[in-house]
Design a protein around this motif. Structure first.
Motif, PDB file in Angstrom:
ATOM      1  N   HIS A 128       0.844  -1.208   0.000  1.00 32.55           N
ATOM      2  CA  HIS A 128       0.000   0.000   0.000  1.00 32.55           C
ATOM      3  C   HIS A 128       0.874   1.251   0.000  1.00 32.55           C
ATOM      4  O   HIS A 128       1.458   1.618   1.018  1.00 32.55           O
ATOM      5  N   HIS A 174       1.381   5.397  -2.004  1.00 27.54           N
ATOM      6  CA  HIS A 174       0.784   6.470  -2.815  1.00 27.54           C
ATOM      7  C   HIS A 174       1.898   7.275  -3.471  1.00 27.54           C
ATOM      8  O   HIS A 174       2.075   8.461  -3.183  1.00 27.54           O
ATOM      9  N   GLU A 183      -8.387   2.555  -2.724  1.00 30.27           N
ATOM     10  CA  GLU A 183      -8.899   2.154  -1.436  1.00 30.27           C
ATOM     11  C   GLU A 183     -10.316   2.675  -1.236  1.00 30.27           C
ATOM     12  O   GLU A 183     -10.623   3.805  -1.605  1.00 30.27           O
ATOM     13  N   HIS A 193      -6.541  -2.312   5.308  1.00 29.11           N
ATOM     14  CA  HIS A 193      -5.244  -1.651   5.305  1.00 29.11           C
ATOM     15  C   HIS A 193      -5.113  -0.763   6.542  1.00 29.11           C
ATOM     16  O   HIS A 193      -6.099  -0.311   7.096  1.00 29.11           O
ATOM     17  N   ASP A 251       1.796   2.905   3.328  1.00 32.12           N
ATOM     18  CA  ASP A 251       0.853   4.019   3.163  1.00 32.12           C
ATOM     19  C   ASP A 251       1.625   5.314   2.890  1.00 32.12           C
ATOM     20  O   ASP A 251       1.154   6.398   3.194  1.00 32.12           O
TER      21      ASP A 251
HETATM   22 NI    NI Z   1      -3.677   4.792   1.750  1.00 33.69          NI
END
Ligand code: NI
Length: 257
Positions: free
Chosen positions: A7, A9, A93, A154, A204
């Protein structure tokens, strides 16, 4: 064994200055696969570009609960089309976030449910974002038989009792930087409770950098701190944590090792 970041970004603008540099450095640091996760329609476009550009980056397409306010049904057609991309491994997500009250719960629920339907249509697992909304999240996941598509909760932030419900559905729990925080007692208990076969690693990034970098921009290069924390809780060798979570991530996303 290499490490799998389930996960991230990297499409976020905070990486605009040095994205290519960071991504090029991951392999040298043993980070071999990354799923870049869409959070809005515009971020999904950038996620797709990254997956097209980098062999080791896979894509998840979906709209985060804080981004659903202006969604229209026609956006779901567009999203469905994106999910046909050959490197799309999940819908996400998606979920519920009751931390801020700027998006009405009913609106969040509507688009969460709609995107669970989408996941079923495209036969992909789901990446769930759930914050201060455990009961409603579980209720909706059960009502929509999310166990049929599978997925991951997550940045798991709930108790071991909630973990038990999530694991019962065959879902994985995603563990990231929060596990290294001093005040993370509840999550540490959940990690102690969950079998290692149900855990995947995540950053994340750019959010939630682990200690000792808490508060700074996160990258997948910080994954070893998360590995170490999980290994200590599970009383396992860090290499075993890396190897088993690598396999788990491939199972979750239906990828070949
Ligand atoms: Ni996220």
């Amino acid at each position: 064994m290499p490490i799998f970041d389930t996960h991230a970004h990297y499409d976020d603008e905070v990486f605009d200055e040095d994205r290519d540099e960071i991504l090029a450095s991951l392999k040298r640091s043993n980070i071999e696969k990354v799923v870049d996760i869409g959070a809005s329609l515009s971020s999904c476009r950038r996620v797709k570009e990254l997956a097209d550009k980098y062999k080791f980056i896979y894509a998840a397409f979906g709209v985060h609960p804080e981004e659903v306010m202006d969604l229209k049904e026609s956006d779901m057609d567009w999203l469905k089309l994106q999910c046909r991309h050959k490197k799309c491994v999940a819908v996400g997500e998606i979920g519920l976030d009751y931390h801020y009250d700027d998006i009405p719960k009913e609106v969040q629920k509507k688009w969460f449910e709609r995107q669970l339907e989408l996941a079923r249509e495209v036969k992909k697992p789901v990446v769930i974002h759930s914050r201060e909304a455990a009961e409603d999240t579980l209720e909706i996941l059960k009502a929509y038989h999310a166990e049929d598509v599978g997925g991951v909760m997550h940045c798991f932030s709930y108790t071991k009792e909630i973990a038990r419900e999530v694991l019962k559905m065959g879902f994985y729990i995603g563990i990231g930087g929060v596990i290294t925080f001093k005040n993370a007692r509840k999550i540490k208990e959940a990690v102690a409770y969950a079998p290692i076969e149900s855990i995947v690693l995540e950053t994340d990034c750019p959010y939630l950098a682990p200690e000792p970098y808490r508060g700074s921009r996160n990258t997948s290069l910080n994954l070893p701190y998360i590995v170490k924390a999980v290994a200590e809780i599970k009383d396992m060798h860090p290499d075993a944590v890396i190897g088993i979570t690598w396999r788990n991530a491939h199972k979750l996303f239906g990828l070949k090792e």
